[in-house]
Design a protein around this motif. Structure first.
Motif, PDB file in Angstrom:
ATOM      1  N   UNK A  70     -13.083  -3.134  -2.390  1.00  0.00           N
ATOM      2  CA  UNK A  70     -12.066  -4.163  -2.638  1.00  0.00           C
ATOM      3  C   UNK A  70     -10.863  -3.456  -3.260  1.00  0.00           C
ATOM      4  N   UNK A  71      -9.856  -3.249  -2.452  1.00  0.00           N
ATOM      5  CA  UNK A  71      -8.704  -2.439  -2.856  1.00  0.00           C
ATOM      6  C   UNK A  71      -7.702  -3.280  -3.652  1.00  0.00           C
ATOM      7  N   UNK A  72      -7.407  -2.925  -4.922  1.00  0.00           N
ATOM      8  CA  UNK A  72      -6.468  -3.715  -5.715  1.00  0.00           C
ATOM      9  C   UNK A  72      -5.005  -3.375  -5.434  1.00  0.00           C
ATOM     10  N   UNK A  73      -4.789  -2.411  -4.531  1.00  0.00           N
ATOM     11  CA  UNK A  73      -3.431  -1.949  -4.261  1.00  0.00           C
ATOM     12  C   UNK A  73      -2.953  -2.338  -2.869  1.00  0.00           C
ATOM     13  N   UNK A  74      -1.665  -2.540  -2.765  1.00  0.00           N
ATOM     14  CA  UNK A  74      -0.973  -2.605  -1.482  1.00  0.00           C
ATOM     15  C   UNK A  74      -0.037  -1.403  -1.462  1.00  0.00           C
ATOM     16  N   UNK A  75      -0.181  -0.552  -0.463  1.00  0.00           N
ATOM     17  CA  UNK A  75       0.631   0.658  -0.391  1.00  0.00           C
ATOM     18  C   UNK A  75       1.725   0.462   0.654  1.00  0.00           C
ATOM     19  N   UNK A  86       0.383  -4.362  -6.706  1.00  0.00           N
ATOM     20  CA  UNK A  86      -0.877  -5.084  -6.815  1.00  0.00           C
ATOM     21  C   UNK A  86      -1.147  -5.946  -5.582  1.00  0.00           C
ATOM     22  N   UNK A  87      -2.396  -5.950  -5.160  1.00  0.00           N
ATOM     23  CA  UNK A  87      -2.856  -6.837  -4.095  1.00  0.00           C
ATOM     24  C   UNK A  87      -3.401  -8.096  -4.778  1.00  0.00           C
ATOM     25  N   UNK A  88      -2.561  -9.116  -4.896  1.00  0.00           N
ATOM     26  CA  UNK A  88      -2.923 -10.303  -5.669  1.00  0.00           C
ATOM     27  C   UNK A  88      -4.163 -10.996  -5.110  1.00  0.00           C
ATOM     28  N   UNK A  89      -4.277 -11.070  -3.783  1.00  0.00           N
ATOM     29  CA  UNK A  89      -5.404 -11.766  -3.159  1.00  0.00           C
ATOM     30  C   UNK A  89      -6.728 -11.091  -3.513  1.00  0.00           C
ATOM     31  N   UNK A 102     -10.096  -4.959 -11.501  1.00  0.00           N
ATOM     32  CA  UNK A 102      -9.169  -5.421 -10.463  1.00  0.00           C
ATOM     33  C   UNK A 102      -9.697  -5.127  -9.066  1.00  0.00           C
ATOM     34  N   UNK A 103     -10.377  -3.985  -8.920  1.00  0.00           N
ATOM     35  CA  UNK A 103     -10.893  -3.577  -7.611  1.00  0.00           C
ATOM     36  C   UNK A 103     -12.323  -3.090  -7.712  1.00  0.00           C
ATOM     37  N   UNK A 104     -12.918  -2.758  -6.567  1.00  0.00           N
ATOM     38  CA  UNK A 104     -14.285  -2.263  -6.507  1.00  0.00           C
ATOM     39  C   UNK A 104     -14.317  -0.996  -5.656  1.00  0.00           C
ATOM     40  N   UNK A 105     -15.110  -0.007  -6.090  1.00  0.00           N
ATOM     41  CA  UNK A 105     -15.167   1.283  -5.387  1.00  0.00           C
ATOM     42  C   UNK A 105     -16.575   1.581  -4.873  1.00  0.00           C
ATOM     43  N   UNK A 106     -17.247   0.565  -4.366  1.00  0.00           N
ATOM     44  CA  UNK A 106     -18.614   0.758  -3.882  1.00  0.00           C
ATOM     45  C   UNK A 106     -18.658   1.644  -2.640  1.00  0.00           C
ATOM     46  N   UNK A 221       5.810  -5.393 -13.999  1.00  0.00           N
ATOM     47  CA  UNK A 221       4.871  -6.484 -14.237  1.00  0.00           C
ATOM     48  C   UNK A 221       3.730  -5.957 -15.108  1.00  0.00           C
ATOM     49  N   UNK A 222       2.831  -6.833 -15.573  1.00  0.00           N
ATOM     50  CA  UNK A 222       1.720  -6.364 -16.422  1.00  0.00           C
ATOM     51  C   UNK A 222       0.848  -5.306 -15.745  1.00  0.00           C
ATOM     52  N   UNK A 223       0.728  -5.400 -14.432  1.00  0.00           N
ATOM     53  CA  UNK A 223      -0.091  -4.454 -13.667  1.00  0.00           C
ATOM     54  C   UNK A 223       0.497  -3.042 -13.755  1.00  0.00           C
ATOM     55  N   UNK A 224       1.787  -2.912 -13.491  1.00  0.00           N
ATOM     56  CA  UNK A 224       2.416  -1.591 -13.541  1.00  0.00           C
ATOM     57  C   UNK A 224       2.506  -1.078 -14.977  1.00  0.00           C
ATOM     58  N   UNK A 225       2.650  -2.003 -15.937  1.00  0.00           N
ATOM     59  CA  UNK A 225       2.659  -1.600 -17.343  1.00  0.00           C
ATOM     60  C   UNK A 225       1.311  -0.996 -17.732  1.00  0.00           C
ATOM     61  N   UNK A 226       0.228  -1.633 -17.309  1.00  0.00           N
ATOM     62  CA  UNK A 226      -1.108  -1.128 -17.600  1.00  0.00           C
ATOM     63  C   UNK A 226      -1.297   0.264 -16.995  1.00  0.00           C
ATOM     64  N   UNK A 227      -0.827   0.435 -15.770  1.00  0.00           N
ATOM     65  CA  UNK A 227      -0.921   1.738 -15.109  1.00  0.00           C
ATOM     66  C   UNK A 227      -0.186   2.803 -15.904  1.00  0.00           C
TER      67      UNK A 227
END
Length: 300
Positions: A70-75, A86-89, A102-106, A221-227
Motif C-alpha cells: 500500500x503505497x502512501x506516495x504519488x510520484x 501523499x496518496x490520500x486514498x 501511512x503505507x504498508x511494505x509487505x 502540509x503535515x505530511x511533508x513536514x513530518x518527512x
C-alpha cells in the motif's frame, strides 16, 4: 578482522552497491564481517556470498510496487524531477483498516524471502563470515544488532524487513511482544558496533554527503513536514554515529575508511527509479575507483 559497514539510505543503496563492487571485485577486499542498516541490511547477505551481479540486478530493477503493498506516495515528474506527494486514498484506506502507518511494505517482506534464500542463509552460517542487521526496538527504546549466527532463517528475514521499515511510511513489525522499525532511527552507520565485535579495519559506506549541500524545501502540509523532521533527525543520527565511530576507531587503533556520496543523489530516498538507480550504481563504482586512484597518487 575486516568489516564492511553500509548505512541506511533507501534507493541510494544502489550507490553503495557500486562502491562495494569496486572494493570486493576490483580491490579484492576480503571482509570477515558485514554490518547493514536499512537498505544496507538488504545488501549484506549477497555481499557476504560475493553475489555482486545478482545484487546489482535486484537494485537496478526495483520499483515502488515491489516495495509497497500500500503505497502512501504519488510520484510525479515536475520539471524533469521526480517529486513525491501523499496518496490520500491509500493513506485513508490504511487508517480505515486500523493500521498505524501511512503505507504498508509487505511486498518488501516477500522480496526479501525471494532473494535471500534459505540456501544462501545456510551457506553464510556455515562460513566464517558474520552478517549483522541493525534494528530499532521502539518498545524497549534500544538499538539491537542481529547476527545471522544467532537467528533462524525466518527470523533473519524478519530482521532485515524491520531494519528497512521507514515508519510511519512503511510497515511496523511486531515480534516477540515488541515493535520494531528502521535501524537508522537509532544507528544509521554501525561503525562502533563493528569495532566492538572485533574489527581491526572498517570500510564504511555512508549514503549522505560529508558536508550538507542543500536546504530543504518549505513544508506544504503535515505530511511533508513530518518527512522533513524525520530526515533532519536522521541526518544528525548519521553525523553522531560517524563521530562516535571515529573516536572508537582511534581508541582501538582501527583503520577506518569512509566513503560518502560526493553529491546529493535524491531528496526522497523512498522513490525507487530503475533508471536512476542503475546510474547511481555505476556512479558509486566510478567514485570508489577514483578515490583509490587519488590515494595511490598521494602515496607515490
Amino acid at each position: 578482522m575486516k568489516a564492511l559497514v553500509i548505512s541506511g539510505g533507501g534507493s541510494k543503496g544502489a550507490f553503495a552497491g557500486g562502491v562495494a563492487e569496486y572494493l570486493i571485485d576490483k580491490k579484492n577486499n576480503n571482509y570477515d564481517m558485514f554490518l547493514g542498516t536499512s537498505t544496507g541490511s538488504l545488501m549484506v547477505s549477497h555481499l557476504a556470498l560475493g553475489k555482486l551481479y545478482e545484487l546489482k540486478a535486484i537494485y537496478t530493477t526495483i520499483s515502488q510496487r515491489k516495495i509497497f503493498s500500500n503505497n502512501p506516495f504519488v510520484v510525479k515528474t515536475i520539471h524533469g524531477e521526480k517529486v513525491a506527494s501523499i496518496n490520500h486514498l491509500n493513506t485513508v484506506w490504511n487508517f480505515i483498516n486500523g493500521r498505524r502507518t501511512f503505507g504498508e511494505s509487505k511486498n518488501l517482506r516477500k522480496l526479501i524471502k525471494k532473494y535471500v534464500t534459505e540456501s544462501y542463509f545456510d551457506r553464510i552460517v556455515a562460513s566464517e563470515k558474520d552478517v549483522v542487521i541493525t534494528v530499532s526496538n521502539l518498545t524497549s527504546n534500544v538499538v539491537e544488532y542481529k547476527s545471522i549466527k544467532d537467528c533462524s532463517y525466518l527470523d533473519f528475514c524478519d530482521w532485515i524487513w524491520a531494519s528497512c521499515n521507514y515508519v510511519p511510511f512503511m510497515s511496523l513489525m511486531k515480534k516477540d511482544g515488541c515493535e520494531y522499525a528502521d535501524g537508522g532511527f537509532g544507528c544509521l552507520v554501525p561503525i562502533r558496533e563493528a569495532i566492538l565485535r572485533g574489527a581491526t579495519e572498517v570500510d564504511a559506506i555512508i549514503l549522505e554527503t560529508e558536508i550538507t549541500q542543500l536546504n530543504r524545501m518549505p513544508s506544504k502540509n503535515p505530511f511533508s513536514l513530518l518527512t522533513n523532521v524525520i530526515e533532519f533527525m536522521m541526518d544528525h543520527v548519521e553525523r553522531h554515529n560517524v563521530t562516535i565511530g571515529k573516536l572508537q576507531a582511534k581508541h582501538n587503533n582501527v583503520k577506518l575508511n569512509l566513503y560518502y556520496t560526493p553529491t546529493v543523489l535524491t531528496t526522497n530516498s523512498l522513490i525507487f527509479n530503475k533508471k536512476l538507480m542503475t546510474k547511481w550504481w555505476q556512479y558509486g563504482f566510478n567514485y570508489a575507483k577514483s578515490e583509490h586512484y587519488e590515494m595511490n597518487k598521494l602515496k607515490d
